[in-house]
Write a protein that holds these residues in place. Structure first.
Motif, PDB file in Angstrom:
ATOM      1  N   THR A 267       0.584  -6.342 -17.910  1.00  0.00           N
ATOM      2  CA  THR A 267       0.060  -5.143 -18.570  1.00  0.00           C
ATOM      3  C   THR A 267      -0.829  -5.509 -19.757  1.00  0.00           C
TER       4      THR A 267
ATOM      5  N   ASP B 160       3.026  -1.655 -21.890  1.00  0.00           N
ATOM      6  CA  ASP B 160       3.904  -1.260 -20.785  1.00  0.00           C
ATOM      7  C   ASP B 160       3.857   0.240 -20.541  1.00  0.00           C
TER       8      ASP B 160
ATOM      9  N   PHE C  73      -0.007   1.238 -19.383  1.00  0.00           N
ATOM     10  CA  PHE C  73      -0.434   0.743 -18.072  1.00  0.00           C
ATOM     11  C   PHE C  73      -0.227   1.745 -16.931  1.00  0.00           C
TER      12      PHE C  73
END
Lengths: 364, 407, 524
Positions: free
Chosen positions: A13, A145, A148
């Protein structure tokens, strides 16, 4: 208590976040200007080449599992030469962050905030960036995270929704008497993926498990696929002639999607937030790079990171506001990235080769 | 660090002022724009509506221009929201006959300038994101569309899905119409093309974005025609645009032919005389139509082979009695007749386009560019001369799928 | 005795009457019960509820005294099992020499479960204060603390703050022993550990740390214990208060511990490897550590089909965002980007707003403020007049304000949906936090439109990512993303798929359920 590390997923990510930047708004425009309807081919070839190059970076990082890029440079080349090599990178990261903040602010001003001054837009963005960077690489990992999946979802849905307007005939003829241009476009295509260099900065913070490189390559493949698809779809929707005249085709694309008579009639309200998030993420990554570079360059310890951040944010803020002409900023940005790409194309393989040599020697 | 940032954020917010904030009721939502040429005044246009109020007062002072004489008259349609809302909810009772929109006309030489000049005449901020239609008078269209369209593409408030119409005669008249079931003529016109599924005599895919792409790619195309009487609007047929300039009108059937050949057909009906009978008519409702154009080059002259595959349901017969007679043989006969009809009217259309207008409304240029790029490179500069000479053959293929509830 | 008192009074540093009682440790009982009782009564300032009874044991001449607080003990037991047996029974009180023997009394006489010897004053005072009965006998420099406590309180009732449709309907009460019973009853595992600590210089409240040894990670327990013991404060009344003193970021408006009144929730949490804490006198349990996804869970999630529960849980997340963002989004779309709304909606909003004198921001802040007043008033008012709030709020604020043209009807809708959404957040503290951060979002929206909202969200994201509850990232398992644990985060995965305990809590025993059925057997 707990030793924090970046997970493999985060390697992916963060890499995606570093590559996607303000480029996502205008990659098609660049490529089509060079290679017309075959721009996407140049982009794809450039992307594939970048995978090979990314491996060199990865190798360099694996050879020094406890060090990040600036420390590696210093270790390999000694304190003087190392710093000399480090300086362009450090400068590049700040310039890149400043210029992309400016370009993005211009895009926002066109599409969302007509009368809000650019300095205010950039200021708000940089304040939040400073806060996030200050929290360190693990927080950056967490942020990426979350961003993404949202970005994948948005880009994919935007591509799917605009697909009904695509006229694939506009991509034809494929590769007709256009090879020169396609080849000319490979380097500019390659340039869009330079963000993969982040691996050399984050590898020392990962678990360094075996399959890490797979996730890294995945993090490179996703932007390549998205950029190529975005270019294909944009050519299909706008045609080459129109695309050459659009400064931010991606924003125009999200603005031209309209479902008849439903609440989601206008998609760009939703996508705008995602573009902001994407550019934001690339800004934090580049600020992280520049902070690390400058800290090592001047031997500042991590304790004083906060001051480095403030100085760099202010520097980037000034850089972003220097040039009054909107179109000139775009040119500077292109020149900057090209120059740096050339620089690292030469330096990084040399460094990696030297590191391998040194390792072999020490084994003997 | 954190405190510093917090202070910064708190400082920024009030410092910021609210540059872009305009409350929703403070904007004037431009729903439609009509572009007319000026002078001379468009046909059927008394000067009263343009400059002076009906009571023959002194006209408002004209706009001064920096450069050039006023060449265009732009009319924008603003909704008078309160009135419309009250009329629809019936709170006000009477007065439902009055218009719920305000059409302001401004003359000038550049559209941005006219747009801003309107700010001297309304207390609202003009806002174009909700623009539904742009109606261009045929006179301007004949002068050239590209000249006037730049403002509408460059301005970020414009949307590329805005519908474009060419009006026969004065464009402003269209906006003046009060449709009976809708408050705003512009909304009416923007929803009208949804009916293209039911009828083939209305142009589709003619929004601003599409038009700009065509203009930028140097292609000829068709824009829908719109006409109006006092309280009715009709959109059918089209205007053929060549090199960004209107060259003439297309009849409804010609438009149908163009749509069939350009693969834009969404649905419609086809009526033929019953083969072998004097009075009878057979009607086919076309559900699916697909065309492919194959280019080839013979003796340096392009040849286009157009194949149209049509599927439809048998919808009606008039003046003849087919009850129980629709067997396979009869259907075959019908299919042949339909096929012939399609081929005939398509060929006629092409002939007129080639000979009379010289407009490549089928966008054969694009076919050549994409399918035979080598040949295109040779003739690129002479396309306008070559196009009327190109030979075109049409083959239709009709399948009647369903027969309704009777045979 | 007097000299002793004088001595005590004169030494300024160790005044026996001062609030701190630690120094009482250095004073021991004397053999004279007269001295002892007087001193004890002096220490306790001769409060009238402290009862003393002096009597003679058996048929001997030895004097004995019991001291207790009448409200905290069971009178019947004291009368029958202590005083009565000491006075009447002579068999077990004297040894062979006919002398009264304390050990004999303790071992053979007092038919009570909890009896312990005490010698120092701090022990004795604390015992009496907690409801023990102190027995001292002439000639012995030690006494007996006999537990015959009977606290009065309400019986176990239904959960008020966290009601659920199905599942257990019991809630903690103010009595620690009852609460502990509620938990013990649910876990018959010898590894269930209750660790008792006394907290508060003056309150000396019993704080119980609860965990299952072998599941909860040792580091976590140590860390919590260390933080708990580091607290030095005069008074604690509730467990939430204690937890506020333990968290790393006391300035955070987001809850960093989970507060619950449901024993079943505590049990479930302990089974996942978390640590719980309850305190005497308060009906709230604290569960540590906590993450945002955990706060968005509700007990009902586990009583329904996983698909249904997942849909409900996603709805709850949507509500969380609506609660934070809706007024801001309304302002940014109407005042900045009306182009994003469908045309007809824009026209109808415009129509509904014509005549409203305030800009949308002011309108929103006004309604927001009104809403806060309503909520606060609704809590404070006694139940009997509680209905007035809803009538006044609903009718006056809603309808009348619209008719008077002060606010637009659409704004009433916006604020109502926002309020409703904030009630859908399962954790009360979280819902409170969402109410507070709504205001900065409105301010951001009014200066920068949707860009401001986006930056606010990103700031919130960065803040959440950096927030830690006892070393655990606040957004786990979403960020950092843990694929296996995320089965019980944004959605509620089927139970068979959750055969392991959540990894992010690092349980020492990872297996929750035999990996049977449809899960892959090789996942061991």
């Amino acid at each position: 208590m707990r030793v924090e590390r970046l997970s493999k997923v985060q390697v992916m990510t963060i890499t995606v976040g570093a590559i996607f930047g303000v480029d996502i708004l205008m990659v098609q425009h660049h490529m089509v200007k060079i290679a017309r309807q075959d721009g996407w081919i140049s982009l794809a070839i450039g992307g594939l080449l970048s995978i090979g190059f990314a491996f060199i970076y990865y190798l360099l990082a694996v050879l020094h599992p406890d060090l990040d890029m600036p420390e590696i440079k210093l270790k390999l080349c000694g304190p003087f030469l190392g710093r000399l090599l480090l300086f362009p990178t450090a400068l590049y990261a700040v310039l890149y962050a400043g210029l992309s903040a400016r370009i993005f602010a211009q895009a926002l001003k066109m599409f969302l905030l007509d009368r809000t001054p650019i300095y205010a837009i950039i200021a708000l963005m940089l304040v939040v960036v400073a806060y996030s960077v200050y929290k360190g690489i693990y927080v950056i990992g967490s942020i990426s995270d979350v961003i993404f999946p949202l970005c994948v979802f948005t880009v994919v849905s935007m591509l799917l929704l605009s697909f009904q307007q695509v006229d694939l005939d506009r991509l034809k003829p494929v590769l007709f008497e256009n090879m020169d241009n396609v080849i000319r476009g490979i380097f500019p295509g390659f340039r869009h993926f330079m963000g993969f260099g982040i691996i050399a900065y984050i590898y020392c913070h990962t678990y360094q498990a075996k399959g890490t490189y797979k996730w890294f390559i995945a993090g490179l493949l996703i932007p390549i696929a998205f950029y190529v698809l975005l270019t294909v779809v944009s050519i299909g929707v706008f045609s080459v002639g129109s695309l050459e005249g659009l400064i931010f085709p991606t924003l125009t694309l999200s603005k031209s999607i309209e479902f008849p008579a439903t609440f989601l009639e206008r998609l760009e309200s939703f996508t705008a937030v995602i573009w902001i998030a994407l550019v934001f993420e690339s800004l934090i990554v580049f600020f992280y790079i520049s902070i690390r570079d400058f800290s090592v360059l001047f031997g500042i310890s991590r304790k004083y990171d906060r001051y480095t951040i403030i100085v760099l944010i202010i520097a980037a803020y000034i850089i972003s506001l220097l040039e009054p002409h909107g179109i000139q900023v775009l040119n500077y940005f292109r020149i900057l990235v090209s120059t740096y790409t050339l620089y690292s194309l030469i330096i990084v393989p040399l460094l990696t080769g030297y590191a391998l040599l040194k390792r072999r020697r020490s084994k003997q | 660090m954190k405190r510093l940032l917090l202070v910064l954020v708190i400082l920024i917010i009030p410092l910021a002022g609210c540059w872009d904030r305009v409350d929703i009721d403070m904007r004037g939502y431009v729903l439609g724009i009509a572009l007319d040429a000026y002078p001379p005044n468009p046909i059927g246009q008394n000067s009263s509506e343009f400059e002076a109020s009906p009571e023959e007062e002194e006209p408002l002072e004209r706009m001064e221009t920096h450069a050039g004489k006023p060449k265009y008259a732009m009319t924008v349609q603003l909704p008078m929201v309160k009135r419309a809302q009250n009329a629809s909810s019936g709170q006000m009772g009477g007065g439902s006959e009055g218009s719920s929109t305000w059409e302001i006309t401004q003359i000038g030489s550049s559209f941005m300038c006219m747009n801003r000049e309107m700010a001297t005449r309304t207390n609202l901020l003009m806002y174009y994101e909700h623009l539904q239609v742009i109606i261009i008078s045929d006179e301007i269209a004949k002068q050239g569309l590209e000249k006037v369209m730049d403002f509408f593409v460059r301005d970020p408030e414009m949307r590329r899905r805005v519908k474009i119409y060419i009006s026969k005669g004065e464009a402003k008249r269209i906006l003046d119409v009060i449709p009976r079931i809708e408050d705003y003529a512009s909304m009416y016109l923007s929803l009208l093309p949804l009916n293209a599924k039911k009828t083939s005599r209305m142009a589709t895919d003619t929004d601003l974005g599409e038009m700009i792409i065509n203009i930028h790619s140097g292609l000829d195309f068709v824009l829908p025609k719109v006409e109006a009487i006092k309280d009715e609007i009709k959109s059918s047929g089209g205007a053929a645009i060549k090199n960004g300039k209107m060259v003439g009108w297309l009849t409804e059937i010609e438009l149908e032919a163009v749509k069939l050949m350009r693969n834009l057909y969404r649905g419609g009906v086809l009526t033929i005389k019953t083969p072998g009978e004097e009075e009878g008519l057979n009607v086919l409702e076309i559900t699916k139509a697909k065309s492919t154009i194959k280019p080839s080059v013979k003796n340096n002259v392009p040849h286009f082979d157009i194949r149209i595959k049509v599927e439809g349901n048998y919808a009606e017969d008039v003046n003849i009695h087919t009850h129980g007679q629709l067997d396979m043989e009869y259907i075959k006969k019908l299919e042949k007749a339909f096929k012939k009809e399609i081929e005939t009217f398509c060929a006629q259309t092409i002939k007129r386009m080639q000979e009379e207008y010289g407009a490549d409304v089928l966008q054969l240029k694009k076919v050549l560019q994409t399918k035979t790029p080598a040949y295109w490179k040779k003739i690129a500069d002479h396309w306008d001369e070559i196009y009327p000479e190109a030979s075109i053959s049409i083959t239709a293929d009709v399948t009647v799928r369903l027969l309704g509830l009777e045979t | 005795m007097l000299s002793l008192l004088k001595k005590l009074a004169s030494s300024k540093k160790d005044r026996i009457y001062e609030g701190r009682t630690e120094h009482l440790k250095q004073f021991r009982l004397s053999a004279n019960i007269g001295d002892n009782t007087t001193r004890l009564l002096d220490i306790m300032n001769n409060s009238f509820d402290i009862k003393t009874r002096t009597f003679k044991i058996g048929r001997t001449n030895t004097r004995a005294a019991v001291i207790y607080i009448s409200e905290l003990v069971n009178d019947f037991i004291i009368n029958n099992n202590i005083i009565k047996s000491l006075i009447l029974e002579s068999t077990f009180v004297t040894d062979k020499n006919g002398k009264v023997d304390l050990d004999l009394i303790k071992d053979s006489m007092l038919s009570l479960a909890e009896v312990k010897e005490a010698e120092t004053f701090d022990e004795i005072v604390l015992g009496i204060m907690s409801g023990d009965t102190f027995l001292c006998i002439q000639g012995f420099a030690k006494g007996l603390l006999i537990s015959a406590r009977q606290y009065k309180g309400r019986t176990v009732g239904q959960p008020n703050l966290e009601p659920s449709v199905k599942g257990p309907q019991e809630a903690f009460v103010e009595m620690l022993s009852v609460n502990l019973g509620l938990i013990r009853r649910r876990i018959r595992d010898p590894n269930l550990t209750f660790e008792i600590h006394k907290l508060g210089r003056r309150t000396k409240a019993d704080v119980v740390l609860m965990y299952i040894k072998g599941i909860a990670h040792k580091d976590l327990i140590d860390k919590i214990r260390e933080k708990l013991l580091a607290i030095d404060i005069d008074r604690v009344t509730t467990a939430v208060e204690v937890s506020k003193l333990m968290i790393d970021k006391p300035n955070s408006i987001f809850p960093l511990v989970q507060v619950t009144e449901r024993p079943d929730r505590v049990v479930a949490a302990m089974n996942e490897g978390r640590v719980a804490m309850i305190i005497e006198g308060a009906p709230d349990g604290i569960i540590i550590p906590v993450t945002l996804p955990i706060l968005m869970q509700s007990p009902d999630d586990y009583f329904e089909s996983w698909l249904a529960a997942s849909v409900i849980r996603i709805t709850r997340y949507v509500c969380f965002f609506i609660s934070i963002l809706f007024p801001a989004i309304y302002i940014s779309t109407t005042s900045f980007h009306p182009g994003m709304l469908p045309t007809r909606l824009v026209l109808s909003i415009t129509a509904s707003r014509t005549g409203v004198p305030f800009p949308a921001v002011l309108e929103a802040l006004l309604m927001e403020f009104t809403l806060e007043i309503l909520q606060e008033a609704g809590i404070r008012l006694p139940r009997v007049v509680g209905q007035t709030v809803s009538i006044v709020g609903g009718l006056v604020i809603g309808q009348a304000a619209v008719q008077a043209g002060v606010v637009s009807p659409i704004m009433v809708i916006v604020i109502s949906i926002t309020a409703l959404s904030s009630f859908a957040i399962p954790d009360y503290s979280l819902s409170m936090a969402s109410r507070i951060i709504r205001i900065p979002f409105i301010l951001l929206a009014v200066t920068f439109g949707s860009f401001g909202i986006a930056m606010g969200l990103l700031f919130l994201l960065a803040y959440f990512s950096s927030l830690k509850s006892f070393g655990l990232s606040y957004l786990t398992p979403v960020a950092p993303f843990r694929p296996r644990d995320s089965r019980d985060a944004l959605i509620r995965g089927p139970l068979w798929s959750m055969h392991r305990r959540p990894e992010f809590l690092r349980p020492e025993d990872t297996q929750r359920q035999a990996p049977t059925g449809r899960s892959k057997p090789n996942e061991s």
